[in-house]
Motif scaffolding. Structure first.
Motif: not given
Length: 783
Positions: A124-125, A129-132, A155-156, A164-167
């Motif tokens: 995660s560090l 890159t790219g779109e993010c 882009c978490r 933690i998204l939507g859990k």
């Protein structure tokens, strides 16, 4: 019925004038705090999740078995064996990073167990890159992007070490013997170590999260969460941040080393808006936690309906704070926090020194957070127990508040334009109905004396606020007192604005910026002492102006009067005490009120002397004396109810007019007041004028003109009587004043200008009889 209801147009007019005045003093500081995407508060249909003891569904561990065994070597035997068994299972089917386990959650109600170890979440560090790397989003004042939920999903790891998204109903638990056995470390490379966004029913237990550029553990827009036995530390902003959430519980947590607060329940669900003290439930409960060595232990912009009990907040700059000072927070203004049975003590740290010496300008990894450095992110008064900056309907009962160098309780209002609301009817909508009752002030739990610098600092604004009987030192010196029943207040007030000097202080002190290394000069929050403090500078400036004007007025108009001189000396003493009373040590004492009393006596004496010669200036002086006396009464005896502004506001405005008028009056030619006789009458030591018509004037006098003053002078020189002499223009006899020392009567003397006998140096004659007319003088002859 209050005056605001009787006259609904008056508050708006007063506020317009007041805010216009304040805008001349300083501009509102730029709002800086937690900035997030627009969110709505939960609908309240959730619940506080319960801890599940079931075996974990997913395991997270590291691959270094010898290091793992060293970590658990000192565990109790049963716990050690359990961890060994879980490790054996994790080696086969587990994950090496927490994010991988979160990604594998595929249904509600799953449990993740994290085995002892250091988790840096290496995948995660890396930087985006790219779109993010090219996301389009607004920037916060701190420089990070304010991303939408959809952008967070795509882009978490732009901002989060673990996302933690939507859990739903997810439980994450460390399996160590203490919360420091499992450490999630962002290494100052991410805004958040763990972000739980729109994840209802989440439960965190028994681990440490640390070293971020914003916040260690972040719960956003969640209905139902528990933070249980978790440690957060060494963050630029917050340890724990929960925002726009409901049905939350913090328990047995700890946080330290944070640049804002250790615990921050911002914009908690505003479920009690419009209610009084009695509410059906609170949105968030915080209990059994300790928050220390932060800028502030607890804070909450729009920290609504939060129940905070049985915690300890110590060794911070401030113990706890609630505010309505920053825009973008649902639920403003802040309301309905309840603090009970907390230990709030010794919050006297001074971390602003790290801003002044440049430490906080270094990259976070170089600042020394692990060695005790804290970089304060906002302005606040160090040495304070509980700060309420613009809150309503808050309860503070049964807390131990002691050992603070500045104040135990600190209450001030925040006008709505500070939070971005311009409507006039909202500008005075904060600092109402805050109740401080049954707290133990200045003593620890053993009963030992641990006094606060003062127990209460209040700017004076608001209605329905009350304090328990007998605080040890407060400003103002008298406070509205709480009754036994919540809502019962004696001596209450309803002010639209606080005291002017305190408002100036707050405006000056708010102009702080950690990024620019800007520490406002003149504010003792940042180290100003003595004459450096803006309050003392204001008092000294006012004293200098009044001393100069009063001194000139005394010299030109009052020095001939014993009463005027005594009054001026009282004024001098009052000005000296007013400067002394502006110092930190004497502000909560009787000295400021005594200074006002002496100034009121000064102006009363000036009125007595000036009322004959300068009646309109005398009337203005009497009004100023009355307002000053009223201000002293308001501060030291009883806050005057039913008035929209404190007497200090009217006194300040009248004082400005008086100074200008006194300068003009002193500049005009004139003579000092004569010494007064009995009863204050300047003519009281002179013989009375007899009743009846004045003596007839002689019409047979020779045409040689000679003034009565000359005749009186001749009489005084020769010892003879003063003669009445004819003149071209004869003034009325009433202009002449009676002889004083002889008991005789001064003869009426026709002259162009008749001077009083006191001016010419003595009576007309030394004999006891009346003065007689002298024959007219001949040219060249003796007079």
């Amino acid at each position: 019925m209050s005056w605001t209801r009787r006259f609904p147009a008056v508050p708006a007019a007063l506020l317009a004038a007041l805010l216009a005045f304040l805008s001349l003093l300083a501009a509102a500081p730029a709002a800086r705090a937690h900035e997030e995407r627009p969110v709505t508060l939960p609908d309240g249909s959730g619940s506080v999740p319960e801890y599940r003891k079931a075996e974990p569904d997913l395991l997270v561990c590291k691959t270094d078995r010898p290091a793992f065994e060293r970590r658990i070597a000192a565990f109790p035997q049963e716990l050690r064996q359990r961890n060994l068994a879980l490790y054996a299972q994790c080696e086969k089917t587990g994950f090496r990073h927490l994010q991988e386990a979160v990604d594998a959650v595929d249904r509600p109600g799953m449990n993740i167990a994290i085995l002892p170890g250091l988790y840096e979440e290496e995948p995660s560090l890396p930087k985006p890159t790219g779109e993010c790397a090219t996301l389009k989003a607004p920037n916060s004042s701190l420089g990070y992007q304010i991303l939408s939920y959809e952008q967070q999903e795509r882009c978490r790891h732009n901002q989060n070490l673990v996302a933690i998204l939507g859990k739903t109903n997810l439980q994450i638990e460390g399996t160590g013997a203490s919360r420091q056995d499992v450490v999630i470390d962002a290494k100052y490379q991410k805004l958040n170590a763990i972000r739980a966004d729109k994840s209802n029913g989440i439960y965190f237990r028994n681990f440490t999260a640390q070293r971020t550029t914003f916040n260690s553990l972040y719960v956003l827009a969640g209905d139902g969460f528990v933070i249980d036995d978790v440690l957060t530390r060494w963050n630029d902003e917050y340890g724990f941040l929960t925002f726009a959430s409901d049905h939350g519980l913090y328990k047995n947590c700890e946080s330290y080393g944070n640049g804002d607060s250790g615990i921050y329940p911002g914009s908690a669900s505003d479920i009690n808006d419009g209610r009084g003290y009695d509410v059906p439930r609170y949105s968030i409960e915080i209990t059994g936690c300790r928050s220390h060595h932060n800028m502030v232990g607890y804070s909450g912009t729009a920290g609504d309906s939060v129940w905070v009990h049985d915690n300890e907040f110590d060794q911070n700059m401030g113990g706890a704070s609630m505010d309505s000072a920053f825009p973008g927070h649902p639920g403003l203004p802040q309301n309905h926090a309840r603090f009970e049975r907390n230990l709030i003590h010794d919050n006297n740290q001074d971390y602003y020194r790290h801003v002044a010496d440049g430490t906080c300008a270094k990259p976070p990894i170089e600042r020394g957070y692990e060695q005790g450095v804290v970089c304060p992110q906002i302005s606040m008064p160090p040495g304070t127990g509980i700060i309420t900056a613009g809150g309503n309907w808050n309860l503070y009962e049964g807390n131990w508040v002691y050992g603070h160098q500045r104040a135990g309780f600190y209450l001030s209002a925040v006008p709505a334009f500070i939070r971005g609301e311009e409507a006039w009817d909202k500008q005075a909508d904060t600092s109402h109905h805050n109740r401080y009752a049954a707290n133990i002030l200045g003593k620890d739990k053993s009963g030992a004396s641990r006094p606060n610098g003062m127990d209460v600092w209040w700017d004076g604004q608001g209605r329905g606020n009350c304090w328990q009987d007998g605080p040890d030192g407060s400003t103002p010196g008298t406070l509205p007192e709480c009754g036994e029943r919540r809502g019962a207040v004696s001596g209450g007030s309803a002010r639209l604005a606080g005291e002017p000097v305190k408002l100036v202080q707050l405006l000056v002190c708010a102009d702080y910026n950690v990024q620019a290394r800007k520490l406002p000069a003149g504010c003792d929050w940042y180290g100003a002492r003595g004459l450096e403090r803006v309050e003392t500078q204001l008092a000294l400036a006012v004293a200098a102006v009044l001393l100069l004007v009063g001194g000139v007025l005394w010299w030109r108009r009052l020095r001939g009067s014993r009463g005027g001189t005594i009054a001026s000396l009282l004024g001098l003493a009052g000005l000296c005490l007013d400067v002394a009373g502006s110092t930190t040590a004497l502000t909560p004492t009787f000295v400021p009120a005594l200074a006002l009393l002496l100034l009121a006596l000064w102006w009363t004496g000036v009125w007595l002397v000036l009322r004959a010669d300068r009646p309109w200036l005398a009337r203005l002086t009497l009004l100023l004396a009355a307002l000053t006396l009223l201000d002293a009464f308001d501060r030291a005896v009883l806050m005057i109810p039913w008035i929209p502004l404190g007497p200090a506001w009217a006194r300040a405005l009248v004082a400005v007019v008086w100074v200008l008028w006194a300068v003009v009056a002193s500049a005009r030619p004139g003579t000092p007041a004569r010494p007064t006789g009995p009863g204050g009458d300047p003519d009281g030591d002179r013989a009375p004028t007899p009743d009846g018509p004045p003596p007839a004037l002689s019409t047979a006098a020779a045409p040689g003109p000679r003034s009565a003053a000359t005749a009186a002078e001749a009489a005084a020189t020769t010892g003879g009587p003063a003669a009445a002499e004819p003149a071209a223009t004869i003034q009325p006899a009433a202009t002449a004043e009676p002889a004083a020392a002889t008991g005789g009567l001064a003869a009426s003397q026709p002259a162009a200008t008749v001077e009083p006998a006191a001016t010419t140096g003595g009576p007309a004659a030394t004999t006891g009889g009346p003065a007689t007319a002298e024959p007219p003088a001949t040219a060249g002859g003796p007079q």
